[in-house]
Motif scaffolding. Sequence first.
Motif, PDB file in Angstrom:
ATOM      1  N   VAL A  16     -19.321   3.952  47.181  1.00  0.00           N
ATOM      2  CA  VAL A  16     -18.502   3.433  47.914  1.00  0.00           C
ATOM      3  C   VAL A  16     -19.436   3.578  49.433  1.00  0.00           C
ATOM      4  O   VAL A  16     -18.951   2.904  49.973  1.00  0.00           O
ATOM      5  CB  VAL A  16     -17.638   4.959  47.653  1.00  0.00           C
ATOM      6  N   ILE A  17     -19.806   4.328  49.628  1.00  0.00           N
ATOM      7  CA  ILE A  17     -20.192   4.469  50.932  1.00  0.00           C
ATOM      8  C   ILE A  17     -21.182   3.899  51.297  1.00  0.00           C
ATOM      9  O   ILE A  17     -20.720   3.034  52.023  1.00  0.00           O
ATOM     10  CB  ILE A  17     -20.793   5.802  51.368  1.00  0.00           C
ATOM     11  N   TYR A  18     -21.632   3.162  49.974  1.00  0.00           N
ATOM     12  CA  TYR A  18     -23.267   2.798  50.287  1.00  0.00           C
ATOM     13  C   TYR A  18     -22.471   0.734  49.974  1.00  0.00           C
ATOM     14  O   TYR A  18     -22.821  -0.018  51.270  1.00  0.00           O
ATOM     15  CB  TYR A  18     -24.139   2.910  49.845  1.00  0.00           C
ATOM     16  N   TRP A  19     -21.544   0.748  50.109  1.00  0.00           N
ATOM     17  CA  TRP A  19     -20.879  -1.074  49.661  1.00  0.00           C
ATOM     18  C   TRP A  19     -19.755  -1.334  50.958  1.00  0.00           C
ATOM     19  O   TRP A  19     -19.451  -2.032  50.736  1.00  0.00           O
ATOM     20  CB  TRP A  19     -20.398  -0.983  48.216  1.00  0.00           C
ATOM     21  N   LEU A  20     -19.013   0.511  51.331  1.00  0.00           N
ATOM     22  CA  LEU A  20     -18.368  -0.719  52.186  1.00  0.00           C
ATOM     23  C   LEU A  20     -19.071   0.252  54.062  1.00  0.00           C
ATOM     24  O   LEU A  20     -18.059  -0.077  54.805  1.00  0.00           O
ATOM     25  CB  LEU A  20     -17.006   0.486  52.545  1.00  0.00           C
ATOM     26  N   VAL A  21     -19.813   1.316  54.011  1.00  0.00           N
ATOM     27  CA  VAL A  21     -20.566   1.111  55.438  1.00  0.00           C
ATOM     28  C   VAL A  21     -21.983   0.537  55.379  1.00  0.00           C
ATOM     29  O   VAL A  21     -22.052   0.126  56.335  1.00  0.00           O
ATOM     30  CB  VAL A  21     -20.478   2.732  55.197  1.00  0.00           C
ATOM     31  N   VAL A  22     -22.645   1.463  54.336  1.00  0.00           N
ATOM     32  CA  VAL A  22     -24.266   1.036  54.669  1.00  0.00           C
ATOM     33  C   VAL A  22     -24.367  -0.611  54.826  1.00  0.00           C
ATOM     34  O   VAL A  22     -25.150  -1.376  55.224  1.00  0.00           O
ATOM     35  CB  VAL A  22     -25.146   1.988  53.950  1.00  0.00           C
ATOM     36  N   MET A  23     -23.634  -1.611  53.552  1.00  0.00           N
ATOM     37  CA  MET A  23     -24.377  -2.779  53.597  1.00  0.00           C
ATOM     38  C   MET A  23     -24.108  -3.883  54.306  1.00  0.00           C
ATOM     39  O   MET A  23     -25.107  -4.096  54.919  1.00  0.00           O
ATOM     40  CB  MET A  23     -23.726  -2.776  51.784  1.00  0.00           C
ATOM     41  N   PRO A  24     -22.494  -3.678  55.324  1.00  0.00           N
ATOM     42  CA  PRO A  24     -21.908  -4.230  55.925  1.00  0.00           C
ATOM     43  C   PRO A  24     -22.216  -4.273  57.545  1.00  0.00           C
ATOM     44  O   PRO A  24     -22.925  -4.705  58.552  1.00  0.00           O
ATOM     45  CB  PRO A  24     -20.079  -3.638  56.288  1.00  0.00           C
ATOM     46  N   MET A  25     -23.037  -2.800  57.543  1.00  0.00           N
ATOM     47  CA  MET A  25     -23.847  -2.414  58.838  1.00  0.00           C
ATOM     48  C   MET A  25     -25.230  -2.835  58.737  1.00  0.00           C
ATOM     49  O   MET A  25     -25.110  -3.446  59.576  1.00  0.00           O
ATOM     50  CB  MET A  25     -23.764  -0.934  58.976  1.00  0.00           C
ATOM     51  N   THR A  26     -25.669  -3.009  57.782  1.00  0.00           N
ATOM     52  CA  THR A  26     -26.653  -3.256  57.866  1.00  0.00           C
ATOM     53  C   THR A  26     -26.963  -5.105  57.539  1.00  0.00           C
ATOM     54  O   THR A  26     -28.115  -5.254  58.589  1.00  0.00           O
ATOM     55  CB  THR A  26     -27.823  -3.459  56.380  1.00  0.00           C
ATOM     56  N   ARG A  27     -25.821  -5.891  57.372  1.00  0.00           N
ATOM     57  CA  ARG A  27     -25.980  -7.303  58.020  1.00  0.00           C
ATOM     58  C   ARG A  27     -25.518  -7.369  59.166  1.00  0.00           C
ATOM     59  O   ARG A  27     -26.164  -8.235  59.419  1.00  0.00           O
ATOM     60  CB  ARG A  27     -24.302  -7.513  57.126  1.00  0.00           C
ATOM     61  N   LEU A  28     -24.339  -6.736  59.828  1.00  0.00           N
ATOM     62  CA  LEU A  28     -24.063  -6.638  60.582  1.00  0.00           C
ATOM     63  C   LEU A  28     -25.112  -6.410  62.117  1.00  0.00           C
ATOM     64  O   LEU A  28     -25.775  -7.453  63.236  1.00  0.00           O
ATOM     65  CB  LEU A  28     -23.113  -5.798  61.772  1.00  0.00           C
ATOM     66  N   ILE A  29     -26.301  -6.002  62.068  1.00  0.00           N
ATOM     67  CA  ILE A  29     -27.499  -5.232  62.818  1.00  0.00           C
ATOM     68  C   ILE A  29     -27.961  -6.761  62.415  1.00  0.00           C
ATOM     69  O   ILE A  29     -28.917  -6.904  63.882  1.00  0.00           O
ATOM     70  CB  ILE A  29     -27.785  -4.008  62.247  1.00  0.00           C
ATOM     71  N   SER A  30     -29.050  -6.953  60.989  1.00  0.00           N
ATOM     72  CA  SER A  30     -28.772  -8.001  60.701  1.00  0.00           C
ATOM     73  C   SER A  30     -29.422  -9.187  61.819  1.00  0.00           C
ATOM     74  O   SER A  30     -29.900  -9.845  62.359  1.00  0.00           O
ATOM     75  CB  SER A  30     -29.963  -8.214  60.213  1.00  0.00           C
ATOM     76  N   PHE A  31     -28.295  -9.468  61.627  1.00  0.00           N
ATOM     77  CA  PHE A  31     -27.520 -10.832  62.621  1.00  0.00           C
ATOM     78  C   PHE A  31     -27.932 -10.512  64.127  1.00  0.00           C
ATOM     79  O   PHE A  31     -27.689 -11.611  63.994  1.00  0.00           O
ATOM     80  CB  PHE A  31     -25.998 -10.420  62.399  1.00  0.00           C
ATOM     81  N   PHE A  32     -27.521  -9.211  64.409  1.00  0.00           N
ATOM     82  CA  PHE A  32     -27.828  -9.649  65.656  1.00  0.00           C
ATOM     83  C   PHE A  32     -29.413  -9.015  65.993  1.00  0.00           C
ATOM     84  O   PHE A  32     -30.096 -10.179  67.138  1.00  0.00           O
ATOM     85  CB  PHE A  32     -27.695  -8.473  66.954  1.00  0.00           C
ATOM     86  N   ASP A  33     -30.263  -9.103  64.924  1.00  0.00           N
ATOM     87  CA  ASP A  33     -31.988  -8.847  65.094  1.00  0.00           C
ATOM     88  C   ASP A  33     -32.548  -9.812  65.168  1.00  0.00           C
ATOM     89  O   ASP A  33     -33.625 -10.035  65.568  1.00  0.00           O
ATOM     90  CB  ASP A  33     -32.142  -6.996  64.283  1.00  0.00           C
ATOM     91  N   ARG A  34     -32.285 -10.922  64.043  1.00  0.00           N
ATOM     92  CA  ARG A  34     -32.405 -12.079  64.019  1.00  0.00           C
ATOM     93  C   ARG A  34     -32.859 -12.896  65.042  1.00  0.00           C
ATOM     94  O   ARG A  34     -33.802 -14.325  65.184  1.00  0.00           O
ATOM     95  CB  ARG A  34     -31.645 -12.850  63.097  1.00  0.00           C
ATOM     96  N   ASP A  35     -32.229 -13.265  66.702  1.00  0.00           N
ATOM     97  CA  ASP A  35     -32.646 -14.011  67.337  1.00  0.00           C
ATOM     98  C   ASP A  35     -33.340 -13.136  67.917  1.00  0.00           C
ATOM     99  O   ASP A  35     -33.538 -13.136  69.254  1.00  0.00           O
ATOM    100  CB  ASP A  35     -31.161 -14.072  67.862  1.00  0.00           C
ATOM    101  N   LYS A  36     -33.486 -11.690  68.678  1.00  0.00           N
ATOM    102  CA  LYS A  36     -35.002 -11.341  69.041  1.00  0.00           C
ATOM    103  C   LYS A  36     -35.820 -11.826  69.388  1.00  0.00           C
ATOM    104  O   LYS A  36     -36.475 -12.029  68.285  1.00  0.00           O
ATOM    105  CB  LYS A  36     -34.172  -9.465  68.712  1.00  0.00           C
ATOM    106  N   LYS A  37     -36.884 -11.960  70.030  1.00  0.00           N
ATOM    107  CA  LYS A  37     -37.512 -11.799  70.543  1.00  0.00           C
ATOM    108  C   LYS A  37     -38.591 -10.475  70.683  1.00  0.00           C
ATOM    109  O   LYS A  37     -38.304  -9.415  70.595  1.00  0.00           O
ATOM    110  CB  LYS A  37     -38.373 -12.553  72.032  1.00  0.00           C
ATOM    111  N   ALA A  38     -39.365 -11.072  69.716  1.00  0.00           N
ATOM    112  CA  ALA A  38     -40.838  -9.905  69.357  1.00  0.00           C
ATOM    113  C   ALA A  38     -41.258  -9.659  70.446  1.00  0.00           C
ATOM    114  O   ALA A  38     -42.148 -10.391  71.488  1.00  0.00           O
ATOM    115  CB  ALA A  38     -41.938 -10.540  68.530  1.00  0.00           C
ATOM    116  N   ALA A  39     -41.091  -7.824  70.910  1.00  0.00           N
ATOM    117  CA  ALA A  39     -41.552  -7.136  71.535  1.00  0.00           C
ATOM    118  C   ALA A  39     -43.254  -6.455  71.766  1.00  0.00           C
ATOM    119  O   ALA A  39     -43.703  -6.482  72.588  1.00  0.00           O
ATOM    120  CB  ALA A  39     -40.958  -6.315  72.237  1.00  0.00           C
ATOM    121  N   GLU A  40     -43.191  -6.290  70.311  1.00  0.00           N
ATOM    122  CA  GLU A  40     -44.828  -6.146  70.177  1.00  0.00           C
ATOM    123  C   GLU A  40     -45.536  -6.446  68.949  1.00  0.00           C
ATOM    124  O   GLU A  40     -44.899  -7.311  68.444  1.00  0.00           O
ATOM    125  CB  GLU A  40     -44.558  -4.764  68.945  1.00  0.00           C
TER     126      GLU A  40
END
Length: 142
Positions: free
Chosen positions: A83-107
């Motif tokens: 339940v924690i994996y499907w209701l917390v981890v998966m949505p947070m991973t998708r949300l973080i990847s949504f915000f990180d995809r437009d980031k320019k590489a710094a390294e």
Amino acid sequence: MGGFRKFLMRGNLVELAVAVVVGATFSGLVQALVADLITPLIAAVTGGRQPDFSQYKFVVNGAEFKYGDFVNHLLTFMIIAAVIYWLVVMPMTRLISFFDRDKKAAEQQCPECRSDIPIDARRCAFCTVELQTVPADDRPPA
């Protein structure tokens, strides 16, 4: 005494205390979700019987081993983890990847030692190899 007070008021310790309190509260919420919604759902799928293994036991030389209670706790843990994996981890991973995809590489990676170094570096800080510099306008998009 002043050192102890500084230790207690450090940001990390206060954040950890808040995380423990929130985690304990969240644990009660997830346990209620499992007990009130998920377990009855399993009972509905399996023909109206909630899984209960607490009476399972075996006896060796008068010693009683209640392995059924362990199985109940193991199943509860597995259900809570799912339940924690499907209701917390998966949505947070998708949300973080949504915000990180437009980031320019710094390294970038050093071609010699494969260490992460700043993209504008001219020399690797780890192996000191001289890097090929490309003007920022000519770099491929990251």
